[in-house]
Structures are given as C-alpha cells and as structure tokens.
Design an enzyme around this catalytic site. Structure first.
Site, short mmCIF file in Angstrom:
data_model
loop_
_atom_site.label_atom_id
_atom_site.label_comp_id
_atom_site.label_asym_id
_atom_site.label_seq_id
_atom_site.Cartn_x
_atom_site.Cartn_y
_atom_site.Cartn_z
N SER A 1 30.95 59.31 82.48
CA SER A 1 30.17 58.42 81.81
C SER A 1 29.16 57.87 82.88
O SER A 1 29.60 57.34 83.91
CB SER A 1 30.83 57.39 81.08
OG SER A 1 31.59 57.52 80.04
N ASN B 1 29.29 54.15 84.48
CA ASN B 1 30.80 53.61 84.53
C ASN B 1 31.32 53.73 85.86
O ASN B 1 31.54 54.77 86.59
CB ASN B 1 31.67 54.42 83.54
CG ASN B 1 32.97 54.06 83.20
OD1 ASN B 1 33.41 53.43 84.17
ND2 ASN B 1 33.59 54.40 82.38
N TYR C 1 24.65 57.91 70.53
CA TYR C 1 25.31 58.20 71.61
C TYR C 1 26.61 58.84 71.20
O TYR C 1 26.95 60.06 71.82
CB TYR C 1 25.78 57.15 72.50
CG TYR C 1 26.24 57.38 74.17
CD1 TYR C 1 25.41 57.51 74.96
CD2 TYR C 1 27.54 57.58 74.16
CE1 TYR C 1 25.93 57.71 76.39
CE2 TYR C 1 28.19 57.81 75.53
CZ TYR C 1 27.50 57.83 76.54
OH TYR C 1 27.98 58.13 77.79
N ALA D 1 26.06 62.35 69.80
CA ALA D 1 25.62 63.26 70.67
C ALA D 1 26.99 64.36 71.41
O ALA D 1 27.21 65.17 71.65
CB ALA D 1 24.74 62.92 71.51
N GLU D 2 27.98 63.31 71.76
CA GLU D 2 29.02 63.80 72.85
C GLU D 2 30.37 63.98 71.64
O GLU D 2 31.14 64.74 72.25
CB GLU D 2 29.55 62.58 73.53
CG GLU D 2 30.29 61.28 72.96
CD GLU D 2 30.87 60.40 74.02
OE1 GLU D 2 30.39 60.66 75.19
OE2 GLU D 2 31.15 59.37 73.69
N TYR E 1 40.40 62.66 80.56
CA TYR E 1 39.64 61.16 80.69
C TYR E 1 40.70 60.24 81.05
O TYR E 1 41.83 60.41 80.79
CB TYR E 1 39.07 60.90 79.24
CG TYR E 1 37.91 59.83 79.55
CD1 TYR E 1 36.61 60.10 80.30
CD2 TYR E 1 37.84 58.74 78.78
CE1 TYR E 1 35.72 59.17 80.26
CE2 TYR E 1 37.12 57.68 79.04
CZ TYR E 1 35.80 58.06 79.75
OH TYR E 1 34.79 57.02 79.72
#
Length: 225
Positions: free
Chosen positions: A29, A32, A166, A169-170, A190
C-alpha cells in the site's frame, strides 16, 4: 515460523494452496509506513524460496481521490499522491535490488498496469454485478471501508465513496488473482487479514477456488509476531 517470519494461512484450504507454492501476490500500500525496505526485502527473500512466481503489486489508483476526500485541494492531492507513489516505488525497487537473484520468478506491477488485462476486466465486471445484486457482498465491502475509516464515515460521505472505489479496484486481486493473472493458484501475502476477505472467503460467487490468503509478518526479537 519461517526465516524470521510468522506465516499463518487463513484457512486449511489456504494452507494447501500455500504448500503448492505456485504464485505469491505481495500487496504493498502506498503511504503505509509498515512497508519499509527491510520488511519488503525479508518478505521477498522468503517468497523467493517458497513460490515459483511472485508479483509485487502496489496500488496507484484512486489515491488522489482519497486525498481530496480527506480535505486536500486538487494541487495538494496531486502532490501527495506523487510523493507517496515515488516513495513506495523506491522502496520496492531497493528491496528487489537487495534480494538480487531469487529462485522464483519475480516482477513488480502497478495496479494501473493490470486493469486492461482480460482477466482483470472479467473479474471486475463480475464483482461489480455481485455488489449491485448480492446483499452479502455489498455489506462486506461497505463494512470493510467503514472499519478502515474508523467507522466515522457515512455511506454518502466523500471519504466513504473514495474508499469504496479504492476497494473495488483492488478486489479482483483479493478474491480472484488466479483468474486475473492466469496462474493456477495464488497466495495473497499481507501483514494482516483484511475484513472483506474474512467476510467473503466462502462466497462462491466471488472467491476463486485457487485463491488463498496468508498473514506474513516479521517476528519480534522475543520470537513473537
């Protein structure tokens, strides 16, 4: 525990996909602070030993919209977006340089480079339809955005709308990376489990059977995650 990392598959199915080691997606990200060069390097070295193919994906879409929704004017939003993307790309580049040659095939992608892929368009269209017609999918997406925003944004709030754009989109990569990139299976790695994944991991209309998620994060000096 592997290479100083805690590796925790989300479900038993995720553990089986992880064991296959066909593809890893490492999402980064922009903006981040968690994603330091050192953490990325450690993660890439681990992934290079575990997976045949690795994609490092950073999100470069809707960042300016998020900044504007947070109160920035157009010039400020553009400047902040440019700065955060420059920083994240530099960290990824330096991590790749630090890793050097790894057994797995490794590449870096921006989200904007993938939206024209047939697989991405197919998955995105399907998920948009699910969002419009499936109350569970809509609820999971809205709850995800609300949680990340701290619960202070209403559904008609500019910040909420920007956050939802957002996420949309991911979302193809969170739920169906194999279909997007044309790989047999994929593990999304992640440092935390995202709320929308927790809610939709058993939603057959959205979640690809070859999609897995694993929490992968460094251990502290006392051996704890």
């Amino acid at each position: 525990m592997e290479d100083g990392l805690e590796v925790r598959p989300f479900t038993r199915s995720c553990a089986r996909v992880l064991a296959r080691g066909e593809h890893a997606l490492i999402g980064v990200s922009a903006g981040n602070g968690y994603f330091t060069q050192e953490r990325l390097t450690q993660l890439l070295r681990w992934a290079g030993r575990r997976f045949a193919h690795i994609d490092v994906l950073h999100t470069d879409l809707h960042l300016d919209t998020m900044h504007r929704a947070g109160g920035a004017d157009e010039e400020q939003a553009a400047r902040r977006t440019k700065r955060s993307l420059r920083d994240v790309r530099r960290r990824i580049r330096r991590a790749l340089e630090a890793v050097g040659a790894v057994p797995g095939h490794l590449r870096s992608l921006a989200l904007s480079e993938t939206v024209g892929l047939p697989g991405y368009r197919t998955v995105r269209d399907r998920l948009e339809r699910e969002f419009d017609t499936n109350a569970r999918v809509r609820g999971a997406c809205e709850a995800h955005v609300g949680k990340l925003l701290g619960g202070g944004a209403a559904a008609d709030d500019a910040r909420f709308r920007a956050g939802l754009a957002y996420l949309h989109a991911e979302l193809p990569f969170l739920l169906a990376t194999p279909e997007v990139l044309g790989v047999p299976s994929s593990v999304c790695c992640y440092h935390d489990l995202l709320p929308v994944v927790e809610q939709l991991h058993d939603e057959g209309s959205c979640f690809h059977t070859g999609q897995a998620h694993a929490v992968v994060r460094p251990l502290t000096r006392d051996g704890r995650p």
